[in-house]
Write a protein that holds these residues in place. Sequence first.
Motif, PDB file in Angstrom:
ATOM      1  N   GLU A  78       6.313  -5.580  -0.160  1.00 21.32           N
ATOM      2  CA  GLU A  78       5.588  -6.713   0.418  1.00 21.32           C
ATOM      3  C   GLU A  78       6.213  -7.216   1.713  1.00 21.32           C
ATOM      4  O   GLU A  78       5.590  -7.992   2.436  1.00 21.32           O
ATOM      5  N   HIS A  79       7.412  -6.782   2.039  1.00 20.58           N
ATOM      6  CA  HIS A  79       8.003  -7.185   3.320  1.00 20.58           C
ATOM      7  C   HIS A  79       7.127  -6.756   4.492  1.00 20.58           C
ATOM      8  O   HIS A  79       7.147  -7.368   5.549  1.00 20.58           O
ATOM      9  N   ALA A  80       6.373  -5.673   4.316  1.00 24.25           N
ATOM     10  CA  ALA A  80       5.363  -5.235   5.290  1.00 24.25           C
ATOM     11  C   ALA A  80       5.942  -4.779   6.622  1.00 24.25           C
ATOM     12  O   ALA A  80       5.258  -4.843   7.647  1.00 24.25           O
ATOM     13  N   CYS A  81       7.172  -4.304   6.643  1.00 24.25           N
ATOM     14  CA  CYS A  81       7.760  -3.815   7.887  1.00 24.25           C
ATOM     15  C   CYS A  81       6.933  -2.641   8.406  1.00 24.25           C
ATOM     16  O   CYS A  81       6.749  -1.648   7.709  1.00 24.25           O
ATOM     17  N   ILE A  82       6.450  -2.758   9.622  1.00 28.66           N
ATOM     18  CA  ILE A  82       5.525  -1.756  10.148  1.00 28.66           C
ATOM     19  C   ILE A  82       6.196  -0.401  10.324  1.00 28.66           C
ATOM     20  O   ILE A  82       5.542   0.649  10.237  1.00 28.66           O
ATOM     21  N   TYR A  83       7.496  -0.364  10.524  1.00 25.00           N
ATOM     22  CA  TYR A  83       8.217   0.874  10.799  1.00 25.00           C
ATOM     23  C   TYR A  83       8.746   1.546   9.525  1.00 25.00           C
ATOM     24  O   TYR A  83       9.410   2.573   9.599  1.00 25.00           O
ATOM     25  N   PRO A 140       9.753 -10.081  -2.100  1.00 24.43           N
ATOM     26  CA  PRO A 140       9.353 -11.358  -2.707  1.00 24.43           C
ATOM     27  C   PRO A 140       9.040 -11.324  -4.199  1.00 24.43           C
ATOM     28  O   PRO A 140       9.362 -12.275  -4.924  1.00 24.43           O
ATOM     29  N   ILE A 141       8.424 -10.247  -4.708  1.00 21.76           N
ATOM     30  CA  ILE A 141       8.059 -10.252  -6.130  1.00 21.76           C
ATOM     31  C   ILE A 141       9.275 -10.186  -7.048  1.00 21.76           C
ATOM     32  O   ILE A 141       9.156 -10.452  -8.255  1.00 21.76           O
ATOM     33  N   GLU A 142      10.462  -9.877  -6.506  1.00 20.46           N
ATOM     34  CA  GLU A 142      11.669  -9.870  -7.333  1.00 20.46           C
ATOM     35  C   GLU A 142      11.991 -11.268  -7.854  1.00 20.46           C
ATOM     36  O   GLU A 142      12.637 -11.420  -8.900  1.00 20.46           O
ATOM     37  N   ARG A 143      11.507 -12.299  -7.161  1.00 17.65           N
ATOM     38  CA  ARG A 143      11.766 -13.667  -7.623  1.00 17.65           C
ATOM     39  C   ARG A 143      11.242 -13.880  -9.034  1.00 17.65           C
ATOM     40  O   ARG A 143      11.859 -14.596  -9.835  1.00 17.65           O
ATOM     41  N   THR A 144      10.108 -13.294  -9.344  1.00 16.48           N
ATOM     42  CA  THR A 144       9.522 -13.455 -10.676  1.00 16.48           C
ATOM     43  C   THR A 144       9.743 -12.234 -11.574  1.00 16.48           C
ATOM     44  O   THR A 144       9.930 -12.374 -12.779  1.00 16.48           O
ATOM     45  N   ALA A 169      17.385 -12.559   1.885  1.00 14.97           N
ATOM     46  CA  ALA A 169      18.427 -13.512   1.516  1.00 14.97           C
ATOM     47  C   ALA A 169      18.454 -13.752   0.010  1.00 14.97           C
ATOM     48  O   ALA A 169      19.397 -14.365  -0.507  1.00 14.97           O
ATOM     49  N   LEU A 170      17.454 -13.251  -0.710  1.00 13.50           N
ATOM     50  CA  LEU A 170      17.414 -13.421  -2.165  1.00 13.50           C
ATOM     51  C   LEU A 170      18.604 -12.759  -2.844  1.00 13.50           C
ATOM     52  O   LEU A 170      18.950 -13.104  -3.975  1.00 13.50           O
ATOM     53  N   VAL A 171      19.259 -11.838  -2.163  1.00 13.74           N
ATOM     54  CA  VAL A 171      20.403 -11.146  -2.752  1.00 13.74           C
ATOM     55  C   VAL A 171      21.495 -12.118  -3.175  1.00 13.74           C
ATOM     56  O   VAL A 171      22.230 -11.865  -4.151  1.00 13.74           O
ATOM     57  N   PRO A 206       6.819  -9.171   8.557  1.00 16.90           N
ATOM     58  CA  PRO A 206       6.313 -10.529   8.347  1.00 16.90           C
ATOM     59  C   PRO A 206       6.757 -11.240   7.079  1.00 16.90           C
ATOM     60  O   PRO A 206       6.809 -12.468   7.062  1.00 16.90           O
ATOM     61  N   ARG A 207       7.067 -10.526   6.007  1.00 18.64           N
ATOM     62  CA  ARG A 207       7.421 -11.217   4.770  1.00 18.64           C
ATOM     63  C   ARG A 207       8.879 -11.010   4.373  1.00 18.64           C
ATOM     64  O   ARG A 207       9.265 -11.302   3.242  1.00 18.64           O
ATOM     65  N   ALA A 208       9.676 -10.519   5.299  1.00 13.63           N
ATOM     66  CA  ALA A 208      11.112 -10.424   5.067  1.00 13.63           C
ATOM     67  C   ALA A 208      11.767 -11.744   5.443  1.00 13.63           C
ATOM     68  O   ALA A 208      11.166 -12.584   6.131  1.00 13.63           O
TER      69      ALA A 208
END
Length: 358
Positions: A78-83, A140-144, A169-171, A206-208
């Motif tokens: 979900e981080h959606a990094c284009i590369y 992001p889905i690792e939060r849940t 930063a969730l690490v 965008p979602r990192a």
Amino acid sequence: MDELQRQKVKGRGAISNATARYERETRVLADDGWGENEALTETVRTHVAPASARTIISRNQSPDVPFDQSINPYQGCEHACIYCFARPTHAYLGLSPGLDFETRLFAKRNAAELLVKELRAKSYVCKPLALGANTDPYQPIERTERITRSILEVCRDFRQPVSIITKSALVVRDLDILAPMAEDGLAFVGVSVTTLDRDLARIMEPRASTPPRRIAAIRALSEAGVPVAVLASPMIPTLNDHELEAILTAATEAGASMANYILLRLPLEIKDLFEEWLRAHVPNRADRVMALVRDTRDGALYQSDFGTRMKGSGVYAELLRNRFLLARKKLGLEARHFRLDCGQFKPPPAPGDQLSLL
């Protein structure tokens, strides 16, 4: 309005959702007058489904990858990094490496259970495990979902050394596990910092986590005693490569003790997705970026040869390499890898095991 501008999707990296390369049918976007393309400018929801994993440890024999085995808790990111070099793997699922890769995710919810089984196997030989070799274990889905945390809990109990690569930063949530493991030489973290420019990061990944939050994560990890490397990757000619020294300096000041970089890689579908993204978000630099990418790949957009696929070749690639080596030496980041201790591996007693007399 330009067609690519009109198709940009809020909070996502890819512009399109082209059919996977193994599919017989091809889907294309077309304006039929009913306004379907307008719907793409709305936020696309993330869908998470369970992955039917049978094994969890992947083996690797690539000579330019510094680990032998890895675990990927998720498919898609979900981080959606284009590369992201992992995008083409979604084609194996019959899904697009474009928007599908960012929005149709699969969670290996039985990962910890499978890991216990594989670590207990008599044939298992302890080697460091890498988390995040393909997609980010702290997306992001690792939060849940908390799958990455459950894997770390198993590694802690088995004294299994583990390395993590993330741009989240969730690490730091898992410092209660990572810090004690690191003290015993069993944990190491690499934080990817692609840019310090928040505006560029917002459209490119965008979602990192934002760049300041990643630098803060490096500081928190370092202060907790966890060895941290900064990964300035990927470096993209004329887009973020001018930031190389600044990224390494910021990370060093935050406590990073090692560093590495990778030149932009555009295998398979990524080359089209990336160029499409360039022309939508930075059209004035698109031609220049693509031309320099070709200069670093002997006229092609990608070369898969071991030894050059990570760093490229030619004058521009050599200049980038020399800049990195000079900055690394100046900042004291010359240690290549943190050595994890495999000698402590010891499976804990399983329920029903006979107790030892000694």
